[in-house]
Design a protein around this motif. Structure first.
Motif, mmCIF file in Angstrom:
data_model
loop_
_atom_site.group_PDB
_atom_site.id
_atom_site.type_symbol
_atom_site.label_atom_id
_atom_site.label_comp_id
_atom_site.label_asym_id
_atom_site.label_seq_id
_atom_site.Cartn_x
_atom_site.Cartn_y
_atom_site.Cartn_z
ATOM 1 N N LEU A 1 9.865 14.187 -4.894
ATOM 2 C CA LEU A 1 9.652 12.740 -5.017
ATOM 3 C C LEU A 1 8.576 12.508 -6.059
ATOM 4 O O LEU A 1 7.524 13.146 -6.024
ATOM 5 C CB LEU A 1 9.204 12.145 -3.667
ATOM 6 C CG LEU A 1 8.652 10.712 -3.679
ATOM 7 C CD1 LEU A 1 9.725 9.709 -4.081
ATOM 8 C CD2 LEU A 1 8.063 10.349 -2.310
ATOM 9 N N ILE A 2 8.856 11.609 -7.000
ATOM 10 C CA ILE A 2 7.845 11.153 -7.951
ATOM 11 C C ILE A 2 7.707 9.651 -7.776
ATOM 12 O O ILE A 2 8.706 8.921 -7.750
ATOM 13 C CB ILE A 2 8.226 11.486 -9.406
ATOM 14 C CG1 ILE A 2 8.294 13.003 -9.603
ATOM 15 C CG2 ILE A 2 7.211 10.872 -10.371
ATOM 16 C CD1 ILE A 2 8.732 13.420 -10.998
ATOM 17 N N CYS A 3 6.470 9.185 -7.633
ATOM 18 C CA CYS A 3 6.237 7.757 -7.460
ATOM 19 C C CYS A 3 5.154 7.281 -8.430
ATOM 20 O O CYS A 3 4.336 8.067 -8.922
ATOM 21 C CB CYS A 3 5.856 7.434 -6.019
ATOM 22 S SG CYS A 3 4.467 8.377 -5.359
ATOM 23 N N SER A 4 5.191 5.993 -8.690
ATOM 24 C CA SER A 4 4.254 5.399 -9.632
ATOM 25 C C SER A 4 4.054 3.945 -9.248
ATOM 26 O O SER A 4 5.021 3.243 -8.924
ATOM 27 C CB SER A 4 4.811 5.500 -11.062
ATOM 28 O OG SER A 4 3.942 4.898 -11.988
ATOM 29 N N LEU A 5 2.817 3.495 -9.265
ATOM 30 C CA LEU A 5 2.481 2.127 -8.873
ATOM 31 C C LEU A 5 1.659 1.461 -9.968
ATOM 32 O O LEU A 5 0.537 1.903 -10.271
ATOM 33 C CB LEU A 5 1.697 2.141 -7.549
ATOM 34 C CG LEU A 5 1.057 0.829 -7.087
ATOM 35 C CD1 LEU A 5 2.095 -0.280 -6.968
ATOM 36 C CD2 LEU A 5 0.331 1.021 -5.757
ATOM 37 N N MET A 6 2.212 0.443 -10.594
ATOM 38 C CA MET A 6 1.520 -0.370 -11.600
ATOM 39 C C MET A 6 1.026 0.479 -12.777
ATOM 40 O O MET A 6 -0.046 0.222 -13.348
ATOM 41 C CB MET A 6 0.361 -1.124 -10.952
ATOM 42 C CG MET A 6 0.788 -2.114 -9.887
ATOM 43 S SD MET A 6 1.755 -3.503 -10.537
ATOM 44 C CE MET A 6 0.447 -4.510 -11.247
ATOM 45 N N THR A 7 1.821 1.472 -13.153
ATOM 46 C CA THR A 7 1.485 2.336 -14.283
ATOM 47 C C THR A 7 2.412 2.104 -15.464
ATOM 48 O O THR A 7 1.979 2.123 -16.621
ATOM 49 C CB THR A 7 1.546 3.814 -13.861
ATOM 50 O OG1 THR A 7 0.537 4.064 -12.890
ATOM 51 C CG2 THR A 7 1.335 4.752 -15.037
#
Length: 218
Positions: free
Chosen positions: A120-126
């Protein structure tokens, strides 16, 4: 960008950035905490998680999203290019006693791809800080094992009021355009949902800013 054992920096130290300067007080904003918790809940509602899952959060900042996912996943690598954010993050990891969080200094714009692969790869406001999102999506596709999930939370297309004058990144994203880039990178089963709203009542323009979650599979 801003955006976990201790890993050596993969690039030489750079001049201080606004993210470095804001790191110490980042978690004091209740809206940022609430946003991270909402995104983590949305990810868990759409992606099966377990204690064997290897996770990368890219553009982690102080790790608010990674900490919210920590009880439900295996090893979580929290990656960011900001040395200030990572210093704050390291202190949080040490204080928490969590054994499955590790920090990594990483800027995919300039650094080579890590050798590790993730479920899993996640990103928030990037993403709205990254000029070439098509390239970033290709890099994240490479870093995912198959099968694997990508979860990207960011701003819907907005009128520029969110950051104000002088901001050089993306003014949010049209969902169809971002989905097209993800598809071209190789992702499939791409879906969107609105998972949070940021309110800026003093803005001279738009005052409500929806945050979407894009979930895609490899």
């Amino acid at each position: 960008m801003s955006g976990a054992s201790e890993a050596p920096a993969s690039s030489p130290p750079t001049a201080a950035t606004p993210f470095d300067e804001r790191a110490a007080t980042w978690d004091a904003d209740p809206a940022k905490v609430a946003r991270a918790l909402a995104v983590a809940a949305a990810i868990r509602s759409r992606v099966p998680t377990d204690r064997a899952m290897r996770v990368l959060e890219y553009g982690c900042g102080t790790g608010l999203l990674g900490f919210a996912l920590q009880p439900h996943c295996g090893c979580i690598t929290l990656a960011d290019s900001s040395s200030g954010m990572l210093a704050t993050l390291q202190g949080k990891i040490a204080a928490s006693g969590a054994s499955n969080l590790q920090a990594l200094q990483l800027d995919l714009v300039s650094d080579p791809l890590p050798t590790e692969r993730y479920d899993l790869i996640c990103s928030l406001m990037t993403f709205h800080h990254i000029a070439d999102t098509a390239r970033l999506l290709r890099d994240l596709y490479t870093l995912l094992d198959s099968p694997g999930h990508l979860c990207v939370a960011d701003l819907d297309a907005e009128d520029g009021s969110f950051h104000g004058p002088g901001f050089t990144g993306h003014q949010g994203f049209a969902r169809a355009a971002l989905a097209g880039e993800a598809q071209e990178a190789g992702f499939h089963d791409i879906g969107f949902s609105t998972v949070f709203h940021i309110s800026k009542p003093d803005s001279a323009g738009q005052t409500d800013f929806p945050i979407f979650l894009m979930v895609a599979r490899k």
